[in-house]
Enzyme design. Structure first.
Site, short mmCIF file in Angstrom:
data_model
loop_
_atom_site.label_atom_id
_atom_site.label_comp_id
_atom_site.label_asym_id
_atom_site.label_seq_id
_atom_site.Cartn_x
_atom_site.Cartn_y
_atom_site.Cartn_z
N GLY A 1 0.96 -1.10 0.00
CA GLY A 1 0.00 0.00 0.00
C GLY A 1 0.99 1.13 0.00
O GLY A 1 1.90 1.15 0.81
N THR A 2 0.90 2.01 -0.90
CA THR A 2 2.05 2.87 -1.17
C THR A 2 1.62 4.24 -1.59
O THR A 2 0.47 4.45 -1.93
CB THR A 2 2.79 2.24 -2.37
OG1 THR A 2 3.26 0.99 -2.00
CG2 THR A 2 3.94 3.10 -2.82
#
EC number: 3.4.25.1
Lengths: 300, 249
Positions: free
Chosen positions: A79-80
């Protein structure tokens, strides 16, 4: 008996390959490959009787998931927040540093900006494994291409190779990438390659789960022909805003600046970032205790 | 000039005692029997010209083209066995499209020349294949500027600013060396190439010929095309007057 053995073999291989790979990695066996006994077992899983060895293991996993909120077999995903921005003379790539396995932060200081060639880097988001494999393959092809060509590869070629792999394996991969670099023909260029394998050249690109919070910000803050420092500050500000709002982004901010002179890597630790709306000053934080010269005893 | 192989020339996979592969040299002779092909690199592009010897008066003018486009920005002029040339052009076209679909950009001329050269060389390595009996002049305009390459039947490929193959290649080479190519534009280059081809054409041995020319230059927007008809006519007229002047001397 014989059939069960074959199914077990298929499952062992299927864990890594094929269209069912995604199911296995999430800890589920696709219905078509369950034997009749297992299908029945799944129905009686809560009662826990007559489960046999495999059944009990499944029970343990379910209990862990429910009690500790940890699915340790969940795929490593980033998740970036990833960003790529062009400026007058080159590009700046930026990313956060959190890699999560479900709710657990597997790596809080990961490097999501990986090198493809001396002058082209890629920001990775989505499944950590998928994005690593894709960038490894492309690095290999680009290396060969550079040798054949006799000069550094262009950013466009790097982006195209990534796009071909992303598009042709779209059923099995889950990764969004931003390719950025500098070459002597086109200067600084950014190419976004989101989930399906589209290739789109953009003056700036954002990606990852944290990017949802940055669309409006960039609409207002981005302008043509920024200087290198303006661009880098914009990237750091944007990543830190996304970290503040997105639970799946966090850690430090890493940036890479690429221009005709070469590549510069920078690192902005979490405590040097500005505090945004409703964020509190760290109090009795481990960061303070670690940074102070003589550690004081904690008061609870 | 030619020494009979006496047994060492039966296969392309045999070396002679003095280190030559005779079959390849014979293939080069097939090229020398064909009409002259010239290519020059001017300061803003490439001009290629072919002396197309007409076998029969019944052929339609403009048929049997000897210059082919490989890609938008590059073209190939073939001397020697025409059927062999067609094969090489087909291969070059497929290399160019394959490169474009894998790497996403038009193939650089240097890369194309290397691939054509290795294909030609491939056919000199096996006893069950014969070498190609044609020489190629490859001209293209890519992001590194205009480039001219020549590929011989042995698989050698070099980059040139002026090249000639075929019957009149010696005379043509001397003529090209006299030109100041780095100061010439392609418009002037077209006239010069026409003059050279008319000059090296041997009236006694071969009767009729057709002049075929193409260029890739800034004026053609870096695309490989036939030289426009009006310019071609102008070039032919200039060449004929130059010939008459020479004869008059």
């Amino acid at each position: 008996m014989h059939v069960r053995k074959i199914i077990r073999e298929i499952r062992k291989v299927g864990r890594y390959l094929g269209n069912y790979g995604k199911f296995y990695r999430e800890g589920k066996t696709p219905i078509v490959l369950l034997t009749k006994e297992e299908n029945l077992r799944n129905k009686s899983v809560r009662s826990g009787k007559d489960l046999g060895f495999w059944g009990r293991q499944e029970q343990r996993q379910i209990r862990t998931k429910m009690d500790l909120n940890m699915d340790l077999n969940a795929p490593h995903s980033m998740g970036t927040t990833i960003i790529g921005v062009t400026y007058n003379g080159g590009v700046v790539l930026g990313a956060d540093s959190r890699t999560s396995t479900g709710m657990y932060v597997a790596n809080r200081a990961s490097d999501k900006i990986t090198q493809l060639t001396d002058n082209v880097y890629v920001c990775r988001s989505g499944s950590a494994a998928d994005s690593q494999l894709v960038s490894d393959y492309v690095r290999y092809f680009l290396h060969q291409h550079t040798i054949q060509l006799g000069q550094p590869a262009t950013v466009k070629v790097a982006a195209n190779l990534i796009r071909l792999i992303s598009y042709n394996n779209k059923n099995m991969l889950e990764t969004g990438l931003i390719v950025g670099g500098w070459d002597k023909y086109e200067g600084g260029k950014i190419y976004g390659i989101p989930l399906g394998g589209t290739l789109i050249e953009q003056p700036f690109a954002i990606g990852g789960s944290g990017s949802s919070y940055l669309y409006g910000f960039f609409d207002q803050a981005w302008k043509e022909g920024m200087t290198k420092d303006e661009a880098e500050q914009l990237v750091v500000k944007a990543v830190s805003l996304a970290i503040a709002r997105d639970g799946a982004s966090g850690g430090v901010v890493r940036t890479v600046v690429i221009n005709s002179e070469g590549v510069t890597r920078n690192f902005y630790p979490g405590d040097t970032l500005q505090l945004w709306h409703e964020e509190l000053e760290p109090q009795n934080s481990l960061l303070d205790i670690l940074n102070s010269p003589s550690p004081e005893p904690m008061n609870i | 000039m030619s020494s009979i192989g006496t047994g060492y020339d039966l296969s392309v996979t045999t070396f002679s005692p003095d280190g030559r592969v005779f079959q390849i040299e014979y293939a080069a002779k097939a090229v020398d029997n064909s009409g002259t092909v010239i290519g020059i690199r001017c300061k803003d592009g490439i001009v290629m010209g072919v002396e197309k010897l007409i076998a029969s008066k019944m052929m339609l003018p403009g048929s049997n083209r000897r210059i082919h486009s490989v890609n938008r920005h590059s073209g190939m002029a073939v001397a020697g066995l025409a059927a062999d040339g067609r094969q090489i052009v087909a291969r070059a076209k497929s290399e160019a499209t394959n490169y474009q679909s894998v790497y996403g950009e038009p193939i650089p001329v240097k890369e194309l020349a290397e691939r054509v050269a290795s294909y030609v060389h491939l056919c000199t390595l096996y006893w069950w294949l014969r070498p190609f009996g044609c020489g190629i002049i490859l001209g293209g305009y890519d992001r590194d500027g205009p480039q001219l390459y020549m590929v011989e039947p042995s698989g050698i490929s070099y980059r040139y600013f002026g090249a000639a193959i075929g019957k009149g290649k010696q005379a043509a080479k001397t003529e090209i060396e006299k030109l100041k190519l780095s100061e010439m534009t392609c418009r002037e280059g077209v006239i010069e190439v026409a003059k050279i081809i008319y000059k090296v054409h041997d009236e006694a041995k071969d009767k009729a010929f057709e002049l075929e020319m193409s260029w890739v230059c800034d004026e053609s927007k870096q695309q490989h095309q036939k030289v426009p008809d009006d310019l071609l006519e102008e070039a032919k007229a200039a060449a004929r007057t130059a010939l008459e002047e020479m004869d008059a001397d």
